[in-house]
Motif scaffolding. Structure first.
Motif, mmCIF file in Angstrom:
data_model
loop_
_atom_site.group_PDB
_atom_site.id
_atom_site.type_symbol
_atom_site.label_atom_id
_atom_site.label_comp_id
_atom_site.label_asym_id
_atom_site.label_seq_id
_atom_site.Cartn_x
_atom_site.Cartn_y
_atom_site.Cartn_z
ATOM 1 N N ILE A 359 -6.940 -7.156 2.616
ATOM 2 C CA ILE A 359 -7.896 -6.050 2.558
ATOM 3 C C ILE A 359 -7.095 -4.788 2.228
ATOM 4 N N GLU A 360 -7.265 -4.263 1.023
ATOM 5 C CA GLU A 360 -6.506 -3.097 0.590
ATOM 6 C C GLU A 360 -7.251 -1.818 0.934
ATOM 7 N N LEU A 361 -6.548 -0.907 1.605
ATOM 8 C CA LEU A 361 -7.142 0.357 2.044
ATOM 9 C C LEU A 361 -6.589 1.524 1.233
ATOM 10 N N VAL A 362 -7.492 2.449 0.887
ATOM 11 C CA VAL A 362 -7.125 3.645 0.137
ATOM 12 C C VAL A 362 -7.839 4.852 0.732
ATOM 13 N N ARG A 363 -7.419 6.019 0.311
ATOM 14 C CA ARG A 363 -8.155 7.220 0.688
ATOM 15 C C ARG A 363 -9.471 7.215 -0.089
ATOM 16 N N PRO A 364 -10.598 7.324 0.604
ATOM 17 C CA PRO A 364 -11.905 7.157 -0.050
ATOM 18 C C PRO A 364 -12.048 8.001 -1.303
ATOM 19 N N GLY A 365 -12.601 7.387 -2.333
ATOM 20 C CA GLY A 365 -12.828 8.069 -3.599
ATOM 21 C C GLY A 365 -11.627 8.106 -4.507
ATOM 22 N N THR A 366 -10.519 7.489 -4.079
ATOM 23 C CA THR A 366 -9.304 7.479 -4.894
ATOM 24 C C THR A 366 -8.722 6.058 -4.922
ATOM 25 N N ASP A 367 -7.666 5.877 -5.707
ATOM 26 C CA ASP A 367 -6.878 4.647 -5.690
ATOM 27 C C ASP A 367 -5.571 4.853 -4.936
ATOM 28 N N GLU A 368 -5.494 5.925 -4.165
ATOM 29 C CA GLU A 368 -4.266 6.274 -3.463
ATOM 30 C C GLU A 368 -4.151 5.459 -2.177
ATOM 31 N N ALA A 369 -3.061 4.717 -2.038
ATOM 32 C CA ALA A 369 -2.847 3.877 -0.864
ATOM 33 C C ALA A 369 -2.869 4.709 0.410
ATOM 34 N N ASP A 370 -3.339 4.099 1.490
ATOM 35 C CA ASP A 370 -3.443 4.810 2.764
ATOM 36 C C ASP A 370 -2.801 3.984 3.880
ATOM 37 N N GLY A 393 2.474 -3.359 -1.896
ATOM 38 C CA GLY A 393 3.529 -2.771 -2.705
ATOM 39 C C GLY A 393 3.411 -1.271 -2.853
ATOM 40 N N HIS A 394 2.198 -0.728 -2.737
ATOM 41 C CA HIS A 394 1.984 0.709 -2.853
ATOM 42 C C HIS A 394 1.881 1.277 -1.442
ATOM 43 N N ASP A 395 3.019 1.335 -0.753
ATOM 44 C CA ASP A 395 3.092 1.624 0.663
ATOM 45 C C ASP A 395 2.383 0.485 1.408
ATOM 46 N N THR A 396 2.466 0.490 2.715
ATOM 47 C CA THR A 396 1.942 -0.627 3.508
ATOM 48 C C THR A 396 0.480 -0.358 3.822
ATOM 49 N N SER A 397 -0.394 -0.677 2.872
ATOM 50 C CA SER A 397 -1.804 -0.313 3.008
ATOM 51 C C SER A 397 -2.742 -1.499 2.855
ATOM 52 N N VAL A 398 -2.197 -2.720 2.988
ATOM 53 C CA VAL A 398 -3.021 -3.917 2.876
ATOM 54 C C VAL A 398 -2.988 -4.664 4.193
ATOM 55 N N LEU A 399 -4.152 -4.971 4.727
ATOM 56 C CA LEU A 399 -4.253 -5.806 5.918
ATOM 57 C C LEU A 399 -4.122 -7.258 5.483
#
Length: 426
Positions: A359-370, A393-399
């Motif tokens: 489950i990949e998480l980002v800042r809402p409304g963007t593709d920026e990893a969170d 790979g784009h910071d640790t933002s995947v569950l």
């Protein structure tokens, strides 16, 4: 627990990561559940990093370990070892590699290190192709073919590594293409790269990138790569440390999603086969495996106790069709999680196969990893009685969700409810 944490910090390196603001000590487990030192019970959706493959305290495995330990714990590979030969025979047959030979190690890192030794020795070249966003272990050679900067602590390397596009479908310069166009573009990139090199030894690739956040290319990419590699005599190493043994549900090995390629030249495995015991290994056809012109042994690889565990664990997996269970229960779980994610703006994507779900998480409304959101959900899930992992790979933002393959439908629903509450806290 504070006392144990302070003792840990006093003697264990700072770079050995611990989950949670208040780390937990897991004291015992049963089935798909574990308990901590305070008596809290958790549904385990991470299995010791995809290692508890069948179940915690599986009676068949614990009995095999106990029985073998009562007879002989250790001998080394200098002596004939019946459990090692039995497990090697079964893995060789399951690998699909003709005239296969199997060498056992104690970890996935050591397995990949051995595969790189074999490939470079066989090809007389130290040039290696690897995938961007990849992870292959923590040894000096393994970090040098790891395409994820968060897990590669040095730029020094015994190998010359060149990184190829294709491991991540939904990010990067080819993300907007159709699957067929994506494969075509990645193959063109590979062809162009090879035009600037010579005598490459091998491509090492995870069919599904584990630490990278359970990302994968469209089915068929590695088959298309294989056609190019074969023209150049380049070997293909399939890193099945996390994807092997039926975890992806649809296939026993991850490479089989790219079926027309046939089996890889070298296959590496570890984690789930020992169900917690330290088992890793390499499978290769005899011509490659026997290419080393120096003596070698393994003191601990192929230990009688770990091999007995592997035989018992593999037998249980096959007899109870846990691959089929991963396909059925994993399919239900991923659809349930996609339904939940539809109402959570912070979720960019729910992806995966079988019981290997990200489950990949980002800042809402963007593709920026969170990564902070991932840390928040990890903590909230633990509070709700669920253990999960994280990566990306784009910071640790995947569950990362990878429970034992014996997970029941009821347990999948229980875990999904905890995750729903944790995600909605975002």
């Amino acid at each position: 627990m504070t006392d144990l944490y302070e003792r840990h910090r006093a003697v264990i390196p700072d770079w050995v990561a611990l989950y949670y603001k208040q780390p937990i000590e897991i004291t015992h487990g049963e089935g798909r559940h574990v308990w901590d030192a305070d008596g809290n019970r958790y549904l385990d959706f991470f299995g010791g990093i995809l290692t508890t493959m069948t179940a915690h305290a599986l009676p068949e495995v614990t009995k095999a370990v106990s029985d073998q330990a009562g007879r002989l714990i250790h001998s080394s590979t200098l002596y004939l070892n019946r459990p090692m030969v039995e497990l090697a025979e079964r893995i060789a047959a399951l690998s699909g590699i003709p005239d296969a030979r199997v060498f056992f190690t104690t970890s996935g890192t050591e397995a990949n290190d051995t595969a790189l030794l074999l490939a470079t020795g066989h090809r007389r070249s130290n040039q290696i192709l690897a995938m961007r966003n990849s992870y292959h272990g923590r040894s000096f050679s393994a970090v040098s073919v790891t395409g994820n900067h968060a897990w590669s602590p040095t730029s020094l390397s015994p190998l010359q590594t060149l990184y190829v596009h294709g491991g991540v479908r939904s990010r990067g310069p080819f993300a907007q293409l159709s699957d067929a166009q994506f494969i075509e573009a990645c193959v063109a990139d590979l062809e162009d790269l090879l035009g600037h090199t010579h005598d490459v030894a091998a491509l090492i690739a995870e069919p599904v990138q584990g630490v990278g956040g359970f990302t994968s290319p469209p089915d068929g990419l590695y088959a298309a790569f294989r056609e190019v590699l074969d023209r150049h005599g380049i070997l293909w190493i399939s890193d099945e440390v996390q994807t092997g043994w039926g975890r992806t549900g649809e296939h026993f090995w991850g490479w089989q999603a790219h079926g027309r390629s046939g089996p890889p030249d070298i296959l590496t495995f570890a984690k789930g086969i020992g169900n917690g015991m330290s088992v890793g290994g390499v499978v290769a056809r005899a011509g490659i495996m026997n290419c080393l012109d120096a003596n070698s042994i393994s003191t601990f690889g192929g230990s009688p106790v770990t091999m007995a565990a592997g035989v018992a664990n593999l037998s249980y997996l096959l007899e109870h069709d846990l691959q089929g269970n991963a396909r059925r229960v994993g399919g239900l779980l991923i659809e349930r999680l996609r339904g939940i994610a539809a109402g959570v703006p912070a979720v960019r994507e729910v992806r995966g196969r079988g019981l290997m779900i990200g489950i990949e998480l980002v800042r809402p409304g963007t593709d920026e990893a969170d990564p902070q959101a991932a840390a928040t959900v990890l903590e909230a899930a633990r509070e709700g009685g669920l253990l999960i992992g994280k990566g990306g790979g784009h910071d640790t933002s995947v569950l990362r969700i990878a429970p034992p393959l014996s997970l029941t439908v009821a347990e999948a629903e229980e875990g999904a409810l905890v995750l729903e509450r944790a995600l909605r806290r975002l």
